[in-house]
Write a protein that holds these residues in place. Structure first.
Motif, PDB file in Angstrom:
ATOM      1  N   ALA A   8       0.684  -1.094   0.004  1.00  0.00           N
ATOM      2  CA  ALA A   8       0.012  -0.050   0.038  1.00  0.00           C
ATOM      3  C   ALA A   8       0.947   1.344   0.077  1.00  0.00           C
ATOM      4  N   VAL A   9       0.478   2.386  -0.693  1.00  0.00           N
ATOM      5  CA  VAL A   9       1.042   3.495  -0.959  1.00  0.00           C
ATOM      6  C   VAL A   9       0.130   4.529  -0.128  1.00  0.00           C
ATOM      7  N   VAL A  10       0.656   5.297   1.108  1.00  0.00           N
ATOM      8  CA  VAL A  10      -0.114   5.948   1.868  1.00  0.00           C
ATOM      9  C   VAL A  10       0.604   7.543   1.960  1.00  0.00           C
ATOM     10  N   PRO A  11      -0.487   8.384   1.703  1.00  0.00           N
ATOM     11  CA  PRO A  11      -0.051   9.785   1.675  1.00  0.00           C
ATOM     12  C   PRO A  11       0.834  10.142   3.318  1.00  0.00           C
ATOM     13  N   HIS A  12       1.493  10.966   2.987  1.00  0.00           N
ATOM     14  CA  HIS A  12       2.234  11.468   4.160  1.00  0.00           C
ATOM     15  C   HIS A  12       1.448  12.295   4.974  1.00  0.00           C
ATOM     16  N   PRO A  13       1.358  12.069   6.374  1.00  0.00           N
ATOM     17  CA  PRO A  13       0.472  12.976   7.408  1.00  0.00           C
ATOM     18  C   PRO A  13       0.495  14.291   7.058  1.00  0.00           C
ATOM     19  N   GLU A  14      -0.328  15.216   6.855  1.00  0.00           N
ATOM     20  CA  GLU A  14      -0.325  16.497   6.697  1.00  0.00           C
ATOM     21  C   GLU A  14       0.431  17.197   7.801  1.00  0.00           C
ATOM     22  N   ALA A  15       0.972  18.389   7.465  1.00  0.00           N
ATOM     23  CA  ALA A  15       1.925  19.003   8.493  1.00  0.00           C
ATOM     24  C   ALA A  15       1.288  19.604   9.713  1.00  0.00           C
ATOM     25  N   ASP A  16      -0.237  19.811   9.654  1.00  0.00           N
ATOM     26  CA  ASP A  16      -0.849  20.070  10.883  1.00  0.00           C
ATOM     27  C   ASP A  16      -1.834  18.996  11.373  1.00  0.00           C
ATOM     28  N   GLU A  17      -1.444  17.764  11.013  1.00  0.00           N
ATOM     29  CA  GLU A  17      -2.187  16.628  11.343  1.00  0.00           C
ATOM     30  C   GLU A  17      -1.390  15.806  12.179  1.00  0.00           C
ATOM     31  N   ASP A  18      -2.139  15.269  13.340  1.00  0.00           N
ATOM     32  CA  ASP A  18      -1.427  14.260  14.250  1.00  0.00           C
ATOM     33  C   ASP A  18      -1.508  12.941  13.756  1.00  0.00           C
ATOM     34  N   VAL A  19      -0.140  12.294  13.931  1.00  0.00           N
ATOM     35  CA  VAL A  19       0.058  11.072  12.882  1.00  0.00           C
ATOM     36  C   VAL A  19      -0.782   9.943  13.476  1.00  0.00           C
ATOM     37  N   SER A  20      -1.534  10.282  14.754  1.00  0.00           N
ATOM     38  CA  SER A  20      -2.356   9.125  15.197  1.00  0.00           C
ATOM     39  C   SER A  20      -3.542   8.935  14.670  1.00  0.00           C
ATOM     40  N   SER A  21      -3.967  10.108  13.905  1.00  0.00           N
ATOM     41  CA  SER A  21      -5.195  10.462  12.931  1.00  0.00           C
ATOM     42  C   SER A  21      -5.174   9.852  11.740  1.00  0.00           C
ATOM     43  N   SER A  22      -4.193   9.188  11.301  1.00  0.00           N
ATOM     44  CA  SER A  22      -3.927   8.697   9.890  1.00  0.00           C
ATOM     45  C   SER A  22      -4.729   7.139   9.921  1.00  0.00           C
ATOM     46  N   ASP A  23      -6.074   7.067   9.692  1.00  0.00           N
ATOM     47  CA  ASP A  23      -6.596   5.914   9.696  1.00  0.00           C
ATOM     48  C   ASP A  23      -6.126   4.880   8.789  1.00  0.00           C
ATOM     49  N   ALA A  24      -5.893   5.350   7.249  1.00  0.00           N
ATOM     50  CA  ALA A  24      -5.404   4.309   6.376  1.00  0.00           C
ATOM     51  C   ALA A  24      -3.908   3.789   6.858  1.00  0.00           C
ATOM     52  N   LEU A  25      -2.929   4.554   7.280  1.00  0.00           N
ATOM     53  CA  LEU A  25      -1.509   4.340   7.448  1.00  0.00           C
ATOM     54  C   LEU A  25      -1.896   3.179   8.518  1.00  0.00           C
ATOM     55  N   HIS A  26      -2.329   3.474   9.735  1.00  0.00           N
ATOM     56  CA  HIS A  26      -2.344   2.480  10.929  1.00  0.00           C
ATOM     57  C   HIS A  26      -3.116   1.119  10.477  1.00  0.00           C
ATOM     58  N   ALA A  27      -4.184   1.282   9.615  1.00  0.00           N
ATOM     59  CA  ALA A  27      -5.029   0.146   9.155  1.00  0.00           C
ATOM     60  C   ALA A  27      -3.850  -0.923   8.630  1.00  0.00           C
ATOM     61  N   VAL A  28      -3.120  -0.221   7.445  1.00  0.00           N
ATOM     62  CA  VAL A  28      -2.453  -1.301   6.706  1.00  0.00           C
ATOM     63  C   VAL A  28      -1.391  -1.711   7.580  1.00  0.00           C
ATOM     64  N   LEU A  29      -0.612  -1.100   8.471  1.00  0.00           N
ATOM     65  CA  LEU A  29       0.234  -1.431   9.260  1.00  0.00           C
ATOM     66  C   LEU A  29      -0.254  -2.419  10.241  1.00  0.00           C
ATOM     67  N   PHE A  30      -1.161  -2.242  10.780  1.00  0.00           N
ATOM     68  CA  PHE A  30      -1.601  -3.263  12.166  1.00  0.00           C
ATOM     69  C   PHE A  30      -2.695  -4.390  11.505  1.00  0.00           C
ATOM     70  N   ASP A  31      -3.351  -4.301  10.437  1.00  0.00           N
ATOM     71  CA  ASP A  31      -4.362  -5.137  10.216  1.00  0.00           C
ATOM     72  C   ASP A  31      -4.210  -5.668   8.659  1.00  0.00           C
ATOM     73  N   SER A  32      -3.477  -5.371   8.048  1.00  0.00           N
ATOM     74  CA  SER A  32      -3.348  -5.965   6.481  1.00  0.00           C
ATOM     75  C   SER A  32      -2.252  -7.051   6.339  1.00  0.00           C
ATOM     76  N   GLY A  33      -1.321  -7.115   7.069  1.00  0.00           N
ATOM     77  CA  GLY A  33      -0.290  -8.197   6.769  1.00  0.00           C
ATOM     78  C   GLY A  33       0.762  -7.873   5.576  1.00  0.00           C
ATOM     79  N   ARG A  34       0.481  -6.375   5.328  1.00  0.00           N
ATOM     80  CA  ARG A  34       1.238  -6.138   4.068  1.00  0.00           C
ATOM     81  C   ARG A  34       2.210  -4.876   4.231  1.00  0.00           C
ATOM     82  N   PRO A  35       3.311  -4.655   3.795  1.00  0.00           N
ATOM     83  CA  PRO A  35       4.019  -3.449   3.814  1.00  0.00           C
ATOM     84  C   PRO A  35       3.551  -2.329   3.180  1.00  0.00           C
ATOM     85  N   VAL A  36       3.742  -1.229   3.892  1.00  0.00           N
ATOM     86  CA  VAL A  36       3.188   0.144   3.273  1.00  0.00           C
ATOM     87  C   VAL A  36       4.377   1.065   3.212  1.00  0.00           C
ATOM     88  N   LEU A  37       4.404   1.797   2.109  1.00  0.00           N
ATOM     89  CA  LEU A  37       5.043   2.784   1.519  1.00  0.00           C
ATOM     90  C   LEU A  37       4.447   4.344   1.743  1.00  0.00           C
TER      91      LEU A  37
END
Length: 292
Positions: free
Chosen positions: A131-160
């Motif tokens: 999965a290729v995921v957009p970088h968190p926005e400059a004013d966005e808390d990294v914890s709010s990136s649902d897509a990023l954490h979904a891939v990391l924790f629940d997909s079993g696949r690498p994320v770029l």
């Protein structure tokens, strides 16, 4: 070994556009297909959140407003995709997986569906090489990136994680962060196609970064079995910040890809207290391949 199918959870932001360009760069390298997925908010999910004391009419109006807003956002994302497809050149738009398979060269496709983003993205990512995921926005808390954490924790696949600015190159000079953890081992295994292709590979390690597990000589020997020669380099934390030291060492190498494990400590601890993963996610200006 190659990456043939890439999933991009697409947003209508500048970071989303940069991620789309980065994903196409990867697709051109590997002759791959990029499926852009936009997940709309399902208005039916709003009703349980409305709480008590609201009339049926108020809940219906809230759902209707959510539907309108979600539809408008989906329209903007689709327009972004269409503009990008027109201006990219040399890339075919596929309306199905079968069409993509029969097409020479990189291909793109777009889909917009309703649902909970973290569920849809995690489940769909399991059918892709990365999965290729957009970088968190400059004013966005990294914890709010649902897509990023979904891939990391629940997909079993690498994320770029794509950088905020489209890189000039990707995967020619690769740094692998090694700390002996299962996460760093998974990341290096997922990065093997990149490592085979790279002009130079460096293993970054530090005592402060090491976890229980094999030392750097062990992973260096493993890579030699795959005919990959990697240079081990000790990095120093900057002002006791391991993440800053790791990122600085990758920049010193002029790396255009950093490969690392994510959240060797608990996610909650890293989000509250900070940590290597969080620092890299918030501050990296290069593509980062992560595995959990």
């Amino acid at each position: 070994m190659a990456y043939r199918r890439l999933l991009l959870p697409l947003t209508g932001t500048a970071a989303g556009e940069a991620a789309l360009a980065t994903a196409l760069m990867v697709a051109r390298i590997w002759n791959a297909h990029v499926h852009c997925l936009h997940v709309r908010v399902d208005a039916r999910d709003v009703a349980p959140l409305a709480g008590e004391g609201l009339s049926g009419a108020m809940i219906e109006e809230m759902m209707a407003a959510t539907e309108r807003e979600s539809g408008d956002r989906a329209g903007r994302v689709r327009a972004l995709f269409d503009r990008f497809a027109v201006t990219s050149g040399g890339v075919a738009i596929a309306d199905s997986a079968e069409t993509a398979l029969k097409t020479d060269g990189p291909t793109l496709s777009f889909e917009s569906i309703a649902g909970r983003e973290e569920d849809v993205v995690a489940q769909q990512s399991r059918l892709y090489d990365m999965a290729v995921v957009p970088h968190p926005e400059a004013d966005e808390d990294v914890s709010s990136s649902d897509a990023l954490h979904a891939v990391l924790f629940d997909s079993g696949r690498p994320v770029l994680i794509a950088p905020r600015q489209v890189p000039q190159t990707i995967g020619t000079r690769v740094c692998c962060a090694w700390n002996g953890s299962a996460e760093s081992a998974a990341a290096i295994a997922a990065a093997l196609p990149w490592l085979h292709r790279a002009n130079a590979v460096r293993l970054l390690y530090a005592d402060e970064y090491q976890r229980r597990g094999p030392k750097v000589d062990g992973i260096r020997s493993y890579l030699r079995w795959h005919e990959i020669e990697a240079e081990p380099v000790l990095f120093k934390p900057l002002t006791k910040d391991v993440g800053a030291g790791l990122l600085g060492a990758a920049r010193d190498f002029e790396a255009d890809l950093l490969c690392m494990g994510a959240y060797s400590h608990s996610r909650l601890r890293q989000l509250i207290l900070g940590g290597v993963t969080r620092h890299i996610l918030e501050n990296s200006d290069m593509p980062v391949l992560m595995c959990r």
